[in-house]
Design an enzyme around this catalytic site. Sequence first.
Site, mmCIF file in Angstrom:
data_model
loop_
_atom_site.group_PDB
_atom_site.id
_atom_site.type_symbol
_atom_site.label_atom_id
_atom_site.label_comp_id
_atom_site.label_asym_id
_atom_site.label_seq_id
_atom_site.Cartn_x
_atom_site.Cartn_y
_atom_site.Cartn_z
ATOM 1 C CE1 TYR A 195 40.284 42.137 38.192
ATOM 2 C CE2 TYR A 195 42.433 42.321 37.107
ATOM 3 C CZ TYR A 195 41.067 42.097 37.039
ATOM 4 O OH TYR A 195 40.484 41.827 35.827
ATOM 5 C CB SER A 226 43.094 39.577 34.322
ATOM 6 O OG SER A 226 43.854 40.754 34.104
#
Length: 269
Positions: free
Chosen positions: A143, A130
């Site tokens: 995250y 990501s």
Amino acid sequence: MPKVVLITGGSSGIGKAIGTYLLSKNYIVYGTSRNPEKYVDTTKFPLLEMEVTQPETVKDSVAELLKKEGKIDVLINNAGVGITGPIEETPSDEIEKAFATNLYGPIHVIKAVLPSMRHQGDGTIINITSIAGYMGLPYRGIYSATKAALEITIEALRMEIKQFGIKMTNVAPGDFATNIAASRYHAPIEDSSPYKKAYGNTLKLMNEHVDAGEDPTKMAKVVHEIIETKNPKVHYKVGSFLQKFSVVLKKILPDKTYERMLLKHYNLK
């Protein structure tokens, strides 16, 4: 002879888009899901049962695929979970689950496919990370940490397996129109929380970004190009210009200047 592709988390979102696209390019595609029976009529390719946090189910699924097809040419580590919340208020067990899925999970699957790829003297492993892994994002710190850890792990592992003819890379997407916002863990917004207003506003903004995200087929096309590339790069980034440019800015701006930019973006003081 068509290449055999295994995609973890292939039942929806980016994983499903990649699988569908590769199928149209005449690859033999298998996905994985914790509950494949739920998606019998929703994917055009078969799903194997796999829970990436449980090494035994990973080994069993890989063995099943090798028995069916005799080889695995491409592994796409896509299975992952989202998690948001003030770190102070995020339950420890949820933090552990995020790392178990987003970091340890891909490692388990890589370990399971490496022996067969080494025997073949060939293989490609693509890890979906990501753009959030390139920076500490407020209320998405865990995250960001899981994806950053995976990026660094793969940098090292890529060098370790190069001698066996196996290629490995990371692909970091920005915001894409998937169901991740609905399925991610959200620390609850508590009325008594000192983070209530800031977290609530940031969470709303994050969800809006996903809803307005790009078509995941864009990711699928990049993955296809990587598979067909003789010498893939260490890192790829896929997203809007601003999302990719934010990674560049992180490298060149002073830390506090970049921090102020993020604070302004999320309307935080």
